[in-house]
Enzyme design. Structure first.
Site, PDB file in Angstrom:
ATOM      1  N   ASP A   1      14.960  -9.197  21.563  1.00 56.09           N
ATOM      2  CA  ASP A   1      16.413  -9.394  21.655  1.00 56.09           C
ATOM      3  C   ASP A   1      17.171  -8.377  20.789  1.00 56.09           C
ATOM      4  OD1 ASP A   1      15.847 -10.284  19.121  1.00 56.09           O
ATOM      5  OD2 ASP A   1      16.532 -12.330  19.435  1.00 56.09           O
TER       6      ASP A   1
ATOM      7  N   CYS B   1       0.815  -1.224   0.000  1.00 59.17           N
ATOM      8  CA  CYS B   1       0.000   0.000   0.000  1.00 59.17           C
ATOM      9  C   CYS B   1       0.846   1.270   0.000  1.00 59.17           C
ATOM     10  CB  CYS B   1      -0.950   0.013   1.194  1.00 59.17           C
ATOM     11  SG  CYS B   1      -0.117   0.340   2.759  1.00 59.17           S
TER      12      CYS B   1
ATOM     13  N   HIS C   1       8.136 -10.419  12.234  1.00 57.04           N
ATOM     14  CA  HIS C   1       7.871 -10.580  13.667  1.00 57.04           C
ATOM     15  C   HIS C   1       8.761  -9.638  14.461  1.00 57.04           C
ATOM     16  CE1 HIS C   1       6.259 -14.371  12.056  1.00 57.04           C
ATOM     17  NE2 HIS C   1       5.428 -14.317  13.081  1.00 57.04           N
TER      18      HIS C   1
HETATM   19 ZN   LIG Z   1       0.525  -1.725   3.724  1.00 55.71          ZN
END
Ligand SMILES: [Zn+2]
Length: 132
Positions: free
Chosen positions: A109, A50, A105
């Site tokens: 750490d 987008c 993700h």
């Molecule tokens: Zn997007």
């Protein structure tokens, strides 16, 4: 800012097969194949789906994991985070807030001297705009 919503067929038309697989089917690119290296260039990474600005090159760091890694998103409002229990792991998935593209993700750490967070992102999900 409203959500960008497209049908599966519209996304397939706009994206390459690998971009579609990662962003719309929550795939993962092979490590060390994308734009994981840190370069001293000013610029912003945008959502490949987008165009929303998501990450700043200044916040990218060398995580030695084979994927582009950032210690924070461009703004907290740029992304959404969701609990992800797939593949027998407890992880936090990161998606584009504007179009729900799967990006990668976030793990706790990252570099301790900054945020301690590691946003581990598929490079096919983001495009770099130098000089922004
Ligand atoms: Zn997007």
């Amino acid at each position: 800012m409203g959500k960008v919503q497209k049908t599966e067929a519209e996304w397939r038309e706009k994206l390459t097969p690998e971009q579609y697989h990662v962003t719309r089917e929550k795939g993962t690119e092979r490590p060390f194949t994308g734009d994981y290296q840190v370069e001293p260039v000013q610029g912003i990474y945008h959502c490949v789906c987008c165009g929303a600005p998501l990450f700043e090159n200044e916040h990218k760091f060398e995580a030695h994991c084979g994927w582009p890694s950032f210690d924070r998103p461009l703004a907290a409002a740029s992304v959404e985070e969701h609990q992800d229990g797939s593949h027998g792991m407890r992880r936090i998935e990161v998606t584009c807030r504007r179009c729900d593209a799967h990006l990668g993700h976030v793990f706790p750490d990252g570099p301790a001297e900054t945020t301690g967070q590691r946003y581990c992102i598929n490079s096919v999900a983001i495009t770099f705009h130098a000089g922004e």
